[in-house]
Design an enzyme around this catalytic site. Sequence first.
Site, mmCIF file in Angstrom:
data_model
loop_
_atom_site.group_PDB
_atom_site.id
_atom_site.type_symbol
_atom_site.label_atom_id
_atom_site.label_comp_id
_atom_site.label_asym_id
_atom_site.label_seq_id
_atom_site.Cartn_x
_atom_site.Cartn_y
_atom_site.Cartn_z
ATOM 1 N N SER A 139 -10.146 -31.594 -3.452
ATOM 2 C CA SER A 139 -9.662 -32.968 -3.281
ATOM 3 C C SER A 139 -8.640 -32.953 -2.147
ATOM 4 O O SER A 139 -7.700 -32.146 -2.189
ATOM 5 C CB SER A 139 -8.990 -33.466 -4.560
ATOM 6 O OG SER A 139 -9.924 -33.450 -5.600
ATOM 7 N N THR B 276 -5.769 -33.898 -1.229
ATOM 8 C CA THR B 276 -4.505 -34.523 -1.638
ATOM 9 C C THR B 276 -3.302 -33.740 -1.124
ATOM 10 O O THR B 276 -2.161 -34.081 -1.442
ATOM 11 C CB THR B 276 -4.414 -34.599 -3.174
ATOM 12 O OG1 THR B 276 -4.586 -33.269 -3.695
ATOM 13 C CG2 THR B 276 -5.475 -35.503 -3.750
ATOM 14 N N ALA C 216 0.057 -24.226 -7.460
ATOM 15 C CA ALA C 216 -0.201 -25.648 -7.326
ATOM 16 C C ALA C 216 0.101 -26.031 -5.889
ATOM 17 O O ALA C 216 0.737 -25.260 -5.157
ATOM 18 C CB ALA C 216 0.687 -26.440 -8.284
ATOM 19 N N LYS C 217 -0.343 -27.244 -5.524
ATOM 20 C CA LYS C 217 -0.149 -27.649 -4.131
ATOM 21 C C LYS C 217 1.339 -27.702 -3.771
ATOM 22 O O LYS C 217 1.701 -27.599 -2.620
ATOM 23 C CB LYS C 217 -0.822 -28.997 -3.874
ATOM 24 C CG LYS C 217 -2.333 -28.805 -3.715
ATOM 25 C CD LYS C 217 -3.075 -30.058 -3.373
ATOM 26 C CE LYS C 217 -4.562 -29.738 -3.206
ATOM 27 N NZ LYS C 217 -5.462 -30.706 -3.784
ATOM 28 N N ARG C 218 2.207 -27.839 -4.798
ATOM 29 C CA ARG C 218 3.641 -27.907 -4.486
ATOM 30 C C ARG C 218 4.222 -26.524 -4.142
ATOM 31 O O ARG C 218 5.324 -26.438 -3.622
ATOM 32 C CB ARG C 218 4.412 -28.552 -5.632
ATOM 33 C CG ARG C 218 4.288 -27.828 -6.936
ATOM 34 C CD ARG C 218 5.016 -28.548 -8.063
ATOM 35 N NE ARG C 218 4.791 -27.843 -9.309
ATOM 36 C CZ ARG C 218 3.741 -28.020 -10.066
ATOM 37 N NH1 ARG C 218 2.814 -28.899 -9.747
ATOM 38 N NH2 ARG C 218 3.586 -27.324 -11.179
#
Length: 281
Positions: free
Chosen positions: A11, A13, A252-254
């Site tokens: 995705s 994002t 995670a993306k963070r």
Amino acid sequence: MSDLVTRFAPSPTGHLHLGHAHSALFGWTTARAGGGRFLLRIEDIDPVRCRPEHERDLIEDLAWLGLDWDGPVRRQSEHFDDYRAALARLESLGVLYPCFCTRKDIAAEIARAGAAPHGPDGPLYPGTCRHRGADERAARIAAGEAWALRLDVAAARALTGPLRWHDRAKGWQEATPELLGDVVLARKDTPTSYHLSVTVDDHLQGVTLVTRGEDLFFATHLHRLLQALLGYDPPDHHHHGLLRNAAGERLAKRDRAQSLRSLRAEGRSPAEVRALAGFPD
Ligand code: GLU
């Protein structure tokens, strides 16, 4: 060439991190080792969180990493008609219902009920809208209230009976989609959902082996039910383990330090990043 077809379905994002690289390399090496095809699909149904620049960056990161894919990239936002057609079929089977609940309504209902059944992703939808009458539904829709479409999982199971699916790591699984409850198949803000579009696309793209992280293991129970309702042949599956950071948490993306962008900026080579992602040459 074998009939093996795998895919990577990110995705757009945010930036890809090492966990994505692991997943992409897992699908790619499986396809290439088996003489099969590897597809790239952009899962961009969320109009707020998905951005074209993230898509551009992730495609560039994957190519930098040394991956290639077969055929055109499928972008989900260009295929809402396919998801609408699948919803129409489910609707004709009588297994969908409109849900008007907000997150707040759901939380309040769960608090009121005291003990709510929990699934792998948290408390299950308490079924508030399942039994609304046709007149009330029509009136609320006509009044312009926002609504989502949920799957009546018990009604769906009654139609299909017992189902099984196969995972290359864990073997045959009895499908237990009720663990997820009456999930949303078309959201209020977009006319599909992750679960619906991934099931439709894997079928339409001829994916024979779904490779993805084990965080989506339980989702597959539901996807198996949707495949049965929609008359699709089930693919094989291989849910892989997740990469974790030093604290043992899944990436995670963070976790920006682990993004492929930042590793590239540090001067790491593609081979080094492939090794960090669990795929040494
Ligand atoms: N788009 C999903 C994600 O980024 C993956 C979907 C899948 O592999 O089934 O987590």
